[in-house]
Design a protein around this motif. Sequence first.
Motif, PDB file in Angstrom:
ATOM      1  N   LYS A   1      48.109  41.501  48.561  1.00 23.59           N
ATOM      2  CA  LYS A   1      47.287  41.089  47.417  1.00 23.59           C
ATOM      3  C   LYS A   1      47.914  41.527  46.103  1.00 23.59           C
ATOM      4  CE  LYS A   1      43.057  41.438  50.032  1.00 23.59           C
ATOM      5  NZ  LYS A   1      42.026  42.322  50.464  1.00 23.59           N
ATOM      6  N   ILE A   2      47.410  40.910  45.059  1.00 21.86           N
ATOM      7  CA  ILE A   2      47.848  41.242  43.708  1.00 21.86           C
ATOM      8  C   ILE A   2      46.614  41.359  42.827  1.00 21.86           C
ATOM      9  CG2 ILE A   2      48.153  38.944  42.760  1.00 21.86           C
ATOM     10  CD1 ILE A   2      50.987  39.934  41.957  1.00 21.86           C
ATOM     11  N   ASN A   3      46.692  42.214  41.808  1.00 25.63           N
ATOM     12  CA  ASN A   3      45.541  42.462  40.944  1.00 25.63           C
ATOM     13  C   ASN A   3      45.917  42.268  39.490  1.00 25.63           C
ATOM     14  OD1 ASN A   3      43.895  44.209  39.114  1.00 25.63           O
ATOM     15  ND2 ASN A   3      42.755  44.553  40.988  1.00 25.63           N
ATOM     16  N   PHE A   4      45.010  41.643  38.761  1.00 22.43           N
ATOM     17  CA  PHE A   4      45.172  41.559  37.310  1.00 22.43           C
ATOM     18  C   PHE A   4      43.805  41.552  36.664  1.00 22.43           C
ATOM     19  CE2 PHE A   4      45.140  37.230  38.850  1.00 22.43           C
ATOM     20  CZ  PHE A   4      44.275  36.583  37.989  1.00 22.43           C
ATOM     21  N   GLY A   5      43.735  42.093  35.511  1.00 24.97           N
ATOM     22  CA  GLY A   5      42.494  42.047  34.741  1.00 24.97           C
ATOM     23  C   GLY A   5      41.573  43.218  34.955  1.00 24.97           C
ATOM     24  N   THR A   6      40.955  43.309  36.124  1.00 26.10           N
ATOM     25  CA  THR A   6      40.006  44.390  36.405  1.00 26.10           C
ATOM     26  C   THR A   6      40.323  45.015  37.754  1.00 26.10           C
ATOM     27  OG1 THR A   6      38.417  42.991  37.555  1.00 26.10           O
ATOM     28  CG2 THR A   6      38.186  43.147  35.158  1.00 26.10           C
ATOM     29  N   ASN A   7      39.746  46.163  38.019  1.00 28.75           N
ATOM     30  CA  ASN A   7      40.024  46.888  39.267  1.00 28.75           C
ATOM     31  C   ASN A   7      39.636  46.112  40.522  1.00 28.75           C
ATOM     32  OD1 ASN A   7      41.079  49.021  37.893  1.00 28.75           O
ATOM     33  ND2 ASN A   7      39.170  50.189  37.868  1.00 28.75           N
ATOM     34  N   ASN A   8      38.657  45.238  40.437  1.00 32.34           N
ATOM     35  CA  ASN A   8      38.160  44.540  41.622  1.00 32.34           C
ATOM     36  C   ASN A   8      38.632  43.092  41.720  1.00 32.34           C
ATOM     37  OD1 ASN A   8      36.728  46.790  42.500  1.00 32.34           O
ATOM     38  ND2 ASN A   8      35.042  46.309  41.114  1.00 32.34           N
ATOM     39  N   ASN A   9      39.685  42.760  41.058  1.00 34.68           N
ATOM     40  CA  ASN A   9      40.166  41.377  41.014  1.00 34.68           C
ATOM     41  C   ASN A   9      41.418  41.205  41.884  1.00 34.68           C
ATOM     42  OD1 ASN A   9      40.065  38.725  40.167  1.00 34.68           O
ATOM     43  ND2 ASN A   9      41.346  39.096  38.388  1.00 34.68           N
ATOM     44  N   TRP A  10      41.325  41.497  43.169  1.00 36.46           N
ATOM     45  CA  TRP A  10      42.456  41.377  44.085  1.00 36.46           C
ATOM     46  C   TRP A  10      42.481  39.974  44.687  1.00 36.46           C
ATOM     47  CZ3 TRP A  10      46.194  44.936  44.391  1.00 36.46           C
ATOM     48  CH2 TRP A  10      45.910  46.212  43.896  1.00 36.46           C
ATOM     49  N   LEU A  11      43.636  39.313  44.583  1.00 36.81           N
ATOM     50  CA  LEU A  11      43.802  37.953  45.119  1.00 36.81           C
ATOM     51  C   LEU A  11      45.031  37.925  46.015  1.00 36.81           C
ATOM     52  CD1 LEU A  11      43.153  36.128  41.757  1.00 36.81           C
ATOM     53  CD2 LEU A  11      41.568  36.298  43.671  1.00 36.81           C
ATOM     54  N   ASP A  12      44.975  37.121  47.095  1.00 34.93           N
ATOM     55  CA  ASP A  12      46.115  37.083  48.012  1.00 34.93           C
ATOM     56  C   ASP A  12      47.255  36.241  47.448  1.00 34.93           C
ATOM     57  OD1 ASP A  12      45.842  34.320  48.845  1.00 34.93           O
ATOM     58  OD2 ASP A  12      44.203  34.947  50.151  1.00 34.93           O
ATOM     59  N   TYR A  13      48.440  36.431  48.007  1.00 33.24           N
ATOM     60  CA  TYR A  13      49.652  35.765  47.510  1.00 33.24           C
ATOM     61  C   TYR A  13      49.573  34.247  47.621  1.00 33.24           C
ATOM     62  CZ  TYR A  13      51.915  40.315  47.182  1.00 33.24           C
ATOM     63  OH  TYR A  13      52.241  41.601  46.841  1.00 33.24           O
ATOM     64  N   GLU A  14      48.923  33.745  48.639  1.00 33.72           N
ATOM     65  CA  GLU A  14      48.786  32.293  48.813  1.00 33.72           C
ATOM     66  C   GLU A  14      47.979  31.688  47.652  1.00 33.72           C
ATOM     67  OE1 GLU A  14      49.346  28.633  50.723  1.00 33.72           O
ATOM     68  OE2 GLU A  14      50.011  30.527  51.587  1.00 33.72           O
ATOM     69  N   TYR A  15      46.880  32.318  47.320  1.00 35.37           N
ATOM     70  CA  TYR A  15      46.052  31.849  46.204  1.00 35.37           C
ATOM     71  C   TYR A  15      46.845  31.918  44.896  1.00 35.37           C
ATOM     72  CZ  TYR A  15      42.262  31.432  42.854  1.00 35.37           C
ATOM     73  OH  TYR A  15      41.475  31.022  41.814  1.00 35.37           O
ATOM     74  N   MET A  16      47.511  33.025  44.658  1.00 33.84           N
ATOM     75  CA  MET A  16      48.296  33.208  43.433  1.00 33.84           C
ATOM     76  C   MET A  16      49.405  32.154  43.344  1.00 33.84           C
ATOM     77  SD  MET A  16      46.899  35.669  41.778  1.00 33.84           S
ATOM     78  CE  MET A  16      48.160  36.044  40.578  1.00 33.84           C
ATOM     79  N   PHE A  17      50.034  31.862  44.465  1.00 35.43           N
ATOM     80  CA  PHE A  17      51.100  30.861  44.519  1.00 35.43           C
ATOM     81  C   PHE A  17      50.580  29.492  44.080  1.00 35.43           C
ATOM     82  CE2 PHE A  17      53.210  27.528  47.073  1.00 35.43           C
ATOM     83  CZ  PHE A  17      54.520  27.686  46.638  1.00 35.43           C
ATOM     84  N   ASN A  18      49.379  29.149  44.508  1.00 35.78           N
ATOM     85  CA  ASN A  18      48.805  27.840  44.202  1.00 35.78           C
ATOM     86  C   ASN A  18      48.203  27.732  42.799  1.00 35.78           C
ATOM     87  OD1 ASN A  18      49.382  26.548  46.703  1.00 35.78           O
ATOM     88  ND2 ASN A  18      47.738  27.722  47.637  1.00 35.78           N
ATOM     89  N   MET A  19      47.788  28.843  42.225  1.00 42.09           N
ATOM     90  CA  MET A  19      47.032  28.801  40.976  1.00 42.09           C
ATOM     91  C   MET A  19      47.775  29.323  39.738  1.00 42.09           C
ATOM     92  SD  MET A  19      44.282  27.368  41.943  1.00 42.09           S
ATOM     93  CE  MET A  19      43.263  27.569  40.505  1.00 42.09           C
ATOM     94  N   TYR A  20      48.796  30.136  39.922  1.00 41.32           N
ATOM     95  CA  TYR A  20      49.438  30.804  38.789  1.00 41.32           C
ATOM     96  C   TYR A  20      50.940  30.549  38.752  1.00 41.32           C
ATOM     97  CZ  TYR A  20      45.031  33.177  38.200  1.00 41.32           C
ATOM     98  OH  TYR A  20      43.709  33.441  37.995  1.00 41.32           O
ATOM     99  N   LYS A  21      51.499  30.755  37.572  1.00 45.58           N
ATOM    100  CA  LYS A  21      52.943  30.681  37.355  1.00 45.58           C
ATOM    101  C   LYS A  21      53.363  31.931  36.603  1.00 45.58           C
ATOM    102  CE  LYS A  21      53.479  25.694  37.222  1.00 45.58           C
ATOM    103  NZ  LYS A  21      54.254  25.565  38.416  1.00 45.58           N
ATOM    104  N   PHE A  22      54.648  32.256  36.693  1.00 49.82           N
ATOM    105  CA  PHE A  22      55.169  33.291  35.813  1.00 49.82           C
ATOM    106  C   PHE A  22      55.038  32.785  34.386  1.00 49.82           C
ATOM    107  CE2 PHE A  22      57.505  34.634  39.679  1.00 49.82           C
ATOM    108  CZ  PHE A  22      57.149  35.968  39.679  1.00 49.82           C
ATOM    109  N   ILE A  23      55.041  33.653  33.438  1.00 47.63           N
ATOM    110  CA  ILE A  23      54.842  33.287  32.046  1.00 47.63           C
ATOM    111  C   ILE A  23      55.919  32.319  31.552  1.00 47.63           C
ATOM    112  CG2 ILE A  23      56.097  35.151  30.900  1.00 47.63           C
ATOM    113  CD1 ILE A  23      52.560  34.158  29.988  1.00 47.63           C
TER     114      ILE A  23
END
Length: 124
Positions: free
Chosen positions: A92-114
């Motif tokens: 998992k990866i976290n950004f924003g708040t302490n309880n905002n953990w998301l798995d790599y698959e979700y991050m891959f589909n929804m986010y990009k590097f800056i």
Amino acid sequence: MNREQAKKLLPIIQAFAEGKTILVQEDIDWRYLSDDADFNLNPLRYRIKREPKYRPFKDAKECWQEMQKHQPFGWIKASHGYFNIIGIMNDKINFGTNNNWLDYEYMFNMYKFIDGTTFGIKEE
């Protein structure tokens, strides 16, 4: 042009219409086809440029190593904003708040590097 030639050329023209990069062969070299191309009817002279394939990170080490290649470090983006990564675990990866953990698959589909690159690993 016969029907078989048309069948072979159709995916090239479709990809061209969709804005994909088309390569055309001149002698033994391949060059980019211009936006105002005049297609030769020989379908063997054309090919669609292969886009790189990406996959989600498999673990924290792989994610950390790839993150170091993108500046500003630790920043990602999505359609709804820009975010700073504050934690990485093996699944998992976290950004924003302490309880905002998301798995790599979700991050891959929804986010990009800056920098606009896919948030994942490029497969060769």
